[in-house]
Write an enzyme that holds these catalytic residues in place. Structure first.
Site, PDB file in Angstrom:
ATOM      1  N   GLU A 208      12.300  39.626  34.337  1.00 44.76           N
ATOM      2  CA  GLU A 208      12.745  39.122  34.794  1.00 44.76           C
ATOM      3  C   GLU A 208      12.604  39.356  36.328  1.00 44.76           C
ATOM      4  OE1 GLU A 208      15.428  42.892  36.228  1.00 44.76           O
ATOM      5  OE2 GLU A 208      15.969  43.830  33.558  1.00 44.76           O
TER       6      GLU A 208
ATOM      7  N   GLU B   8      27.367  38.617  39.787  1.00 47.32           N
ATOM      8  CA  GLU B   8      28.168  39.488  38.812  1.00 47.32           C
ATOM      9  C   GLU B   8      28.974  40.747  39.723  1.00 47.32           C
ATOM     10  OE1 GLU B   8      25.822  41.828  35.206  1.00 47.32           O
ATOM     11  OE2 GLU B   8      24.173  41.248  36.881  1.00 47.32           O
TER      12      GLU B   8
ATOM     13  N   LYS C 224      28.782  44.606  40.147  1.00 47.97           N
ATOM     14  CA  LYS C 224      28.085  45.672  40.653  1.00 47.97           C
ATOM     15  C   LYS C 224      27.697  46.305  41.556  1.00 47.97           C
ATOM     16  CE  LYS C 224      23.737  43.998  37.515  1.00 47.97           C
ATOM     17  NZ  LYS C 224      22.744  45.102  36.893  1.00 47.97           N
TER      18      LYS C 224
ATOM     19  N   GLU D 284      22.711  42.609  45.216  1.00 47.80           N
ATOM     20  CA  GLU D 284      23.154  43.095  44.041  1.00 47.80           C
ATOM     21  C   GLU D 284      23.821  41.808  42.921  1.00 47.80           C
ATOM     22  OE1 GLU D 284      22.135  45.502  42.039  1.00 47.80           O
ATOM     23  OE2 GLU D 284      20.227  45.158  43.628  1.00 47.80           O
TER      24      GLU D 284
END
Length: 503
Positions: free
Chosen positions: A270, A324, A327, A333
């Site tokens: 990641e 997303e 999240k 985030e």
């Protein structure tokens, strides 16, 4: 005719030699993580359609969703599946549970779905410390199930570790794992070494930068070129570091070496940069996300390696495919994605000049425009080239024609640049013009002057750049030769699509 045929044959030979070189470089890749914390998650077939449109050949799933694995079947895309953290305790305490998991989530889909690795949990040592003691058992049980099916050589087993478990990470040569974790780290590394697997390592220069209180330069975190006096020097090895990414990867290499493990490769599972943040996250911006990921992709695919291991590629998965919105946590985030839930790109990665370009706008048309603030003399030279050797029809720019107004070098250059960009099928290097042009999603059309709105080919093309613009005067025979080369290039577009290195 014979002369042109000879040019094409020579070009074909060049292309096939390039394809051979690219095939040899398949040991390094940039892939993407696919998270699912979206209020409206695209259907697996939509996800795969986006992957195929972008020629994304490596993905990491945070689970082993059957629908996604079925959609990925027969695509050739290399897939890493994951044992979610919530399933880890059961698998780590039961060999039969692990075998059932492998049978249901791997063997049932392989080989139609090209599963190449299994991630056992994610950042378990920091996110789920109570399960740390059974992590290696879980990895061994999963591996044993693969051995029983003769798949242990085709599918590797590993687990992603957070860079936070490495202490004193700069200088890298002094880095070491948190000693309280040695009872897990040592057998974990032993397992990776004995199974010829790799260490999965999560690297987030964004957080290191944010937490450094100004000690880390933004350019150093973004992999931007630095003057030599701004490079960080490891006083023990005298190795010079130009970015946080390399420093963290080398810290992991040195930390493993401190435990006498020196031959385990690293895959960055990641990394990325958020494109939007709250008031206390001023550097979570579109431009910084674009800069980081563009520089990262170029850095990885150029097989630069790290100062400790130059030329040794570090394959990397970008976090992540989608923003997303579900999240928890700060605004950043929710904003690490390359695309929104509709498949619309958050930004278009700037890779021109690296030999690769991700034209990742599958929903909207893209255009080529002159850069604001560009040197007018350079713009004029580029405009002259485009309307001359570049063979752009610039008649619309003549007085009285639709695109004459505004009568400025900026406006006229944008028209010519965009025409050339579309004429070349949006190929890599076709919207650069010695640095005075850039790709944009903003339509430059105005009044009666309409710009091309056709969506070009998605994906990348080998680095066929425009001929030199150092002179606006062109010899006719040279122009004909250039034209023949470009014609052959377009004829070979399909071959290049089949052989290029893709994101």
């Amino acid at each position: 005719m014979e002369s042109q045929l000879g040019v094409c044959v020579s070009f074909l030979l060049l292309i096939f030699s390039l394809l051979s070189l690219q095939a040899a470089a398949e040991d390094v890749f940039v892939g993407v993580n696919i998270g699912t914390d979206l209020s409206v998650m695209p259907h697996p077939t939509q996800v795969v359609a986006l992957l195929k449109a972008q020629q994304i050949r490596h993905v990491r799933l945070y689970d082993a969703d059957g629908g996604m694995l079925m959609a990925l079947a027969n695509t050739g895309i290399q897939v890493m599946v994951s044992v979610p953290n919530e399933q880890l305790l059961g698998i780590g305490q039961s060999n039969s549970t692990a075998a059932n998991w492998v049978n249901h989530n791997v063997i049932a889909h392989y080989p139609a779905t090209n599963i190449t690795a299994i991630s056992v949990g994610s950042e378990v040592l920091t996110e789920l410390p109570n399960a740390a003691k059974i992590l290696v058992n879980a990895m061994k049980y999963i591996h044993s199930a693969l051995v029983a099916s003769n798949l242990d050589h085709q599918i590797k087993v590993s687990t992603p570790l957070s860079s936070s478990i490495i202490l004193d990470s700069f200088p890298p040569s002094q880095a070491f794992f948190n000693a309280s974790l040695d009872s897990v780290i040592v057998p974990l590394l032993g397992f990776l070494q004995s199974t010829n697997s790799f260490l999965m390592f999560n690297v987030y220069p964004y957080y290191d930068y944010m937490q450094s209180d100004g000690f880390i330069l933004l350019d150093y975190a973004l992999l931007k070129p630095l003057p030599s006096n701004k490079e960080a020097v490891d006083s023990n090895t005298l190795l010079r570091y130009t970015n946080v990414f390399d420093a963290l990867v080398d810290a992991a290499y040195f930390a493993m070496a401190s435990l006498n493990f020196t031959n385990i490769p690293i895959v960055v599972s990641e990394t990325g940069w958020p494109s939007k943040g709250g008031a206390n996250e001023p550097d979570a911006t579109l431009d910084n996300a674009n800069t980081y990921n563009s520089n990262l992709i170029r850095h990885v695919l150029n097989k630069t390696g790290t100062p400790k291991h130059p030329g040794v590629p570090v394959s990397t998965y970008i976090y992540e495919l989608y923003n997303e919105d579900m999240k928890p946590g700060p605004i950043s985030e929710k904003n690490w994605g390359l695309f929104d839930a509709n498949g619309k790109p958050i930004y278009i990665l700037r890779l021109t000049g690296s030999g690769l370009v991700l034209a990742n706008d599958t929903m909207n048309p893209t255009y080529c425009a002159a850069k604001e603030g560009a040197d007018p003399k350079m713009l004029q030279a580029a405009l002259d080239w485009a309307c001359g050797p570049g063979r752009v029809d610039c008649s619309a720019l003549l007085q009285g024609q639709p695109c004459y107004e505004p009568d400025s070098v900026m406006a006229h250059a944008t028209y010519a640049f965009n025409a050339y960009y579309h004429q070349m099928g949006k190929a890599s290097g076709s919207c650069d013009f010695n640095g005075v042009a850039a790709v944009t999603t903003s339509n430059p059309s105005h009044g009666s002057c309409s710009f091309s709105e056709s969506v070009g080919r998605n994906g990348t093309m080998a680095n066929i750049t425009a001929p030199s613009m150092n002179s606006t005067k062109s010899d006719s025979s040279a122009s004909d030769y250039e034209y023949n080369i470009l014609s052959c290039a377009l004829m070979m577009f399909g071959a290049l699509l089949g052989g290029s290195i893709w994101l």
